[in-house]
Design a protein around this motif. Structure first.
Motif, PDB file in Angstrom:
ATOM      1  N   GLY A 247      33.805  58.099   9.553  1.00 43.34           N
ATOM      2  CA  GLY A 247      33.067  57.052   8.856  1.00 43.34           C
ATOM      3  C   GLY A 247      32.179  56.217   9.744  1.00 43.34           C
ATOM      4  O   GLY A 247      31.861  55.066   9.390  1.00 43.34           O
ATOM      5  N   LEU A 248      31.753  56.725  10.892  1.00 46.64           N
ATOM      6  CA  LEU A 248      30.910  55.961  11.802  1.00 46.64           C
ATOM      7  C   LEU A 248      29.605  55.558  11.110  1.00 46.64           C
ATOM      8  O   LEU A 248      28.919  56.383  10.520  1.00 46.64           O
ATOM      9  CB  LEU A 248      30.592  56.799  13.046  1.00 46.64           C
ATOM     10  CG  LEU A 248      29.682  56.145  14.103  1.00 46.64           C
ATOM     11  CD1 LEU A 248      30.379  54.968  14.759  1.00 46.64           C
ATOM     12  CD2 LEU A 248      29.257  57.169  15.144  1.00 46.64           C
ATOM     13  N   ILE A 272      40.510  57.493   3.461  1.00 45.71           N
ATOM     14  CA  ILE A 272      41.753  56.881   2.984  1.00 45.71           C
ATOM     15  C   ILE A 272      42.065  55.625   3.788  1.00 45.71           C
ATOM     16  O   ILE A 272      42.475  54.592   3.239  1.00 45.71           O
ATOM     17  CB  ILE A 272      42.918  57.888   3.060  1.00 45.71           C
ATOM     18  CG1 ILE A 272      42.713  58.995   2.013  1.00 45.71           C
ATOM     19  CG2 ILE A 272      44.259  57.198   2.844  1.00 45.71           C
ATOM     20  CD1 ILE A 272      43.737  60.104   2.077  1.00 45.71           C
ATOM     21  N   ARG A 273      41.860  55.705   5.105  1.00 44.80           N
ATOM     22  CA  ARG A 273      42.092  54.521   5.937  1.00 44.80           C
ATOM     23  C   ARG A 273      41.195  53.367   5.505  1.00 44.80           C
ATOM     24  O   ARG A 273      41.620  52.210   5.480  1.00 44.80           O
ATOM     25  CB  ARG A 273      41.833  54.865   7.401  1.00 44.80           C
ATOM     26  CG  ARG A 273      42.917  55.701   8.058  1.00 44.80           C
ATOM     27  CD  ARG A 273      42.503  56.067   9.473  1.00 44.80           C
ATOM     28  NE  ARG A 273      43.493  56.914  10.117  1.00 44.80           N
ATOM     29  CZ  ARG A 273      43.286  57.531  11.278  1.00 44.80           C
ATOM     30  NH1 ARG A 273      42.127  57.366  11.926  1.00 44.80           N
ATOM     31  NH2 ARG A 273      44.221  58.290  11.819  1.00 44.80           N
ATOM     32  N   TYR A 278      41.927  47.427   1.847  1.00 43.48           N
ATOM     33  CA  TYR A 278      41.788  46.473   0.756  1.00 43.48           C
ATOM     34  C   TYR A 278      43.021  46.447  -0.155  1.00 43.48           C
ATOM     35  O   TYR A 278      42.944  46.008  -1.304  1.00 43.48           O
ATOM     36  CB  TYR A 278      40.546  46.814  -0.070  1.00 43.48           C
ATOM     37  CG  TYR A 278      39.295  46.902   0.773  1.00 43.48           C
ATOM     38  CD1 TYR A 278      38.691  45.755   1.258  1.00 43.48           C
ATOM     39  CD2 TYR A 278      38.738  48.138   1.107  1.00 43.48           C
ATOM     40  CE1 TYR A 278      37.545  45.828   2.048  1.00 43.48           C
ATOM     41  CE2 TYR A 278      37.598  48.217   1.890  1.00 43.48           C
ATOM     42  CZ  TYR A 278      37.016  47.059   2.358  1.00 43.48           C
ATOM     43  OH  TYR A 278      35.890  47.134   3.144  1.00 43.48           O
ATOM     44  N   VAL A 279      44.141  46.920   0.344  1.00 41.09           N
ATOM     45  CA  VAL A 279      45.373  46.958  -0.440  1.00 41.09           C
ATOM     46  C   VAL A 279      46.468  46.258   0.334  1.00 41.09           C
ATOM     47  O   VAL A 279      46.558  46.393   1.563  1.00 41.09           O
ATOM     48  CB  VAL A 279      45.795  48.425  -0.743  1.00 41.09           C
ATOM     49  CG1 VAL A 279      47.048  48.463  -1.601  1.00 41.09           C
ATOM     50  CG2 VAL A 279      44.660  49.164  -1.428  1.00 41.09           C
ATOM     51  N   SER A 280      47.299  45.515  -0.362  1.00 38.11           N
ATOM     52  CA  SER A 280      48.413  44.850   0.309  1.00 38.11           C
ATOM     53  C   SER A 280      49.394  45.894   0.824  1.00 38.11           C
ATOM     54  O   SER A 280      49.510  47.000   0.273  1.00 38.11           O
ATOM     55  CB  SER A 280      49.124  43.895  -0.652  1.00 38.11           C
ATOM     56  OG  SER A 280      49.674  44.605  -1.746  1.00 38.11           O
ATOM     57  N   TYR A 281      50.128  45.544   1.864  1.00 34.28           N
ATOM     58  CA  TYR A 281      51.001  46.504   2.532  1.00 34.28           C
ATOM     59  C   TYR A 281      52.035  47.094   1.587  1.00 34.28           C
ATOM     60  O   TYR A 281      52.345  48.290   1.654  1.00 34.28           O
ATOM     61  CB  TYR A 281      51.697  45.817   3.710  1.00 34.28           C
ATOM     62  CG  TYR A 281      52.598  46.732   4.504  1.00 34.28           C
ATOM     63  CD1 TYR A 281      52.070  47.661   5.398  1.00 34.28           C
ATOM     64  CD2 TYR A 281      53.985  46.693   4.325  1.00 34.28           C
ATOM     65  CE1 TYR A 281      52.896  48.518   6.107  1.00 34.28           C
ATOM     66  CE2 TYR A 281      54.811  47.553   5.033  1.00 34.28           C
ATOM     67  CZ  TYR A 281      54.270  48.452   5.921  1.00 34.28           C
ATOM     68  OH  TYR A 281      55.100  49.301   6.618  1.00 34.28           O
ATOM     69  N   LEU A 287      49.549  53.741  -3.539  1.00 38.21           N
ATOM     70  CA  LEU A 287      48.122  54.087  -3.553  1.00 38.21           C
ATOM     71  C   LEU A 287      47.875  55.442  -2.902  1.00 38.21           C
ATOM     72  O   LEU A 287      47.098  56.263  -3.412  1.00 38.21           O
ATOM     73  CB  LEU A 287      47.319  52.998  -2.840  1.00 38.21           C
ATOM     74  CG  LEU A 287      45.808  53.246  -2.756  1.00 38.21           C
ATOM     75  CD1 LEU A 287      45.022  52.000  -3.110  1.00 38.21           C
ATOM     76  CD2 LEU A 287      45.418  53.719  -1.353  1.00 38.21           C
ATOM     77  N   MET A 288      48.544  55.702  -1.771  1.00 35.98           N
ATOM     78  CA  MET A 288      48.377  56.977  -1.077  1.00 35.98           C
ATOM     79  C   MET A 288      48.817  58.145  -1.959  1.00 35.98           C
ATOM     80  O   MET A 288      48.184  59.210  -1.958  1.00 35.98           O
ATOM     81  CB  MET A 288      49.184  56.968   0.227  1.00 35.98           C
ATOM     82  CG  MET A 288      48.708  55.955   1.236  1.00 35.98           C
ATOM     83  SD  MET A 288      47.171  56.421   2.005  1.00 35.98           S
ATOM     84  CE  MET A 288      47.728  57.647   3.154  1.00 35.98           C
ATOM     85  N   ALA A 289      49.900  57.941  -2.714  1.00 37.79           N
ATOM     86  CA  ALA A 289      50.391  59.007  -3.591  1.00 37.79           C
ATOM     87  C   ALA A 289      49.367  59.324  -4.676  1.00 37.79           C
ATOM     88  O   ALA A 289      49.124  60.495  -5.005  1.00 37.79           O
ATOM     89  CB  ALA A 289      51.718  58.590  -4.214  1.00 37.79           C
ATOM     90  N   ASP A 290      48.721  58.284  -5.241  1.00 39.39           N
ATOM     91  CA  ASP A 290      47.717  58.509  -6.277  1.00 39.39           C
ATOM     92  C   ASP A 290      46.438  59.116  -5.701  1.00 39.39           C
ATOM     93  O   ASP A 290      45.780  59.948  -6.345  1.00 39.39           O
ATOM     94  CB  ASP A 290      47.400  57.189  -6.989  1.00 39.39           C
ATOM     95  CG  ASP A 290      48.525  56.755  -7.937  1.00 39.39           C
ATOM     96  OD1 ASP A 290      49.413  57.587  -8.199  1.00 39.39           O
ATOM     97  OD2 ASP A 290      48.518  55.599  -8.389  1.00 39.39           O
TER      98      ASP A 290
END
Length: 331
Positions: A247-248, A272-273, A278-281, A287-290
């Motif tokens: 993503g540079l 993904i990173r 923008y997501v709380s821990y 979120l990763m699963a979706d």
């Protein structure tokens, strides 16, 4: 392991050493004497192995003329000095009359027992050691005095090969080219600094992988990647079908400036990173699963359906994380 359980080979070696020390009246009083004994043993073992190699090459053992089926024969020995950790060692290398025998255990131009000395020096140089550091290291470890000029001469040998590899012609078209930079700490002018090593890995139209180039820069930048793209094209790479990048910022534009028809595919991991910022821990795992359902979908239709579901589930939560004052989808 006790001596009762030692191997037959080790027991025979112990008996041989006992007889050697007894017959030669050798007194082992300190480390120097041990080194001398070890050097003599190494010499005998290597000479025996070399004689065995020549037997195998000729097809018959010494004096076994009944099994000789070649016009070649033994032709004495040549003396060779080998550098070892126990000091310099004289080695009698067997020769054949036709000059066909090529030693493998101790190769023709090898001058150390463990590994070729030049390879050691080049390896140390590649790891960032200065010529004076290498000189001191070789003196302490092997007892060898090698001047700075000798070390420079050895390391200079690889520079034409490096330049030839860097400028070699490339294929006209590459199906995929992966481009990324790896950051290393290296020694520069006596200081440890961080450098970026730019790497372009290509897959040609036959599916063969090849490192197209490696370049060292201070920091990763799209401007430097642009110069690399121009270099690849000048070496014959007229087209790239797919470029895989991270993503540079400005990277896709740098590629499009040289390869306007190339499809840019950004690394999923980097995307993904970027999303997880923008997501709380506590919500990251869900979120990763979706997200995985989107990227691992077997068809485009399924991926689009999963993406719509992802948007419905997560967009409002992400916006709330960015702006905690948001209520009912409105600011």
């Amino acid at each position: 392991m006790s001596r009762k359980n030692e191997s037959t080979q080790k027991a025979a070696m112990r008996e041989m050493m006992k007889n050697y020390l007894k017959d030669t009246n050798t007194n082992v009083r300190d480390g120097t004497d041990v080194k001398n004994v070890m050097r003599d043993m190494m010499s005998v073992l290597l000479e025996g192995a070399l004689d065995g190699e020549l037997d195998e090459s000729l097809g018959y053992s010494k004096y076994d003329y009944k099994n000789k089926e070649t016009d070649n024969s033994r032709n004495g020995h040549s003396n060779k000095t080998m550098h070892t950790s126990y000091g310099d060692m004289n080695l009698a290398v067997p020769q054949d009359r036709n000059g066909e025998y090529e030693p493998q255990i101790v190769k023709k131009y090898q001058n150390t027992v463990t590994q070729d000395m030049e390879e050691k020096i080049i390896s140390m140089y590649a790891k960032g050691m200065t010529t004076s550091d290498i000189e001191s290291h070789m003196q302490n470890l092997y007892g060898l005095e090698i001047s700075d000029s000798t070390i420079s001469r050895i390391t200079d040998k690889i520079m034409p090969l490096v330049k030839e590899w860097q400028e070699r012609p490339l294929a006209e078209v590459y199906a995929v080219v992966f481009m990324d930079a790896i950051h290393y700490h290296v020694r520069c002018d006596g200081h440890i600094v961080k450098r970026a090593v730019y790497i372009a890995l290509g897959i040609d139209m036959d599916g063969h992988k090849d490192v197209l180039g490696m370049y060292v820069g201070e920091n990763e930048s799209a401007k430097y990647w642009l110069s690399i793209m121009n270099g690849l094209k000048n070496r014959g790479a007229e087209d790239i079908l797919i470029a895989c990048v991270d993503g540079l910022s400005g990277f896709p534009q740098a590629i499009e400036a040289v390869y306007p028809q190339t499809e840019i595919q950004q690394c999923i991991i980097h995307q993904i990173r970027s999303s997880t910022k923008y997501v709380s821990y506590k919500d990251i795992k869900a979120l990763m699963a979706d997200l995985k359902l989107v990227y691992a979908a077997p068809t485009e239709e399924t991926a689009l359906a999963e993406l719509d579901h992802f948007k419905e589930t997560w967009i409002v939560n992400i916006l709330k994380f960015i702006n905690p004052g948001m209520k009912n989808g409105l600011f």
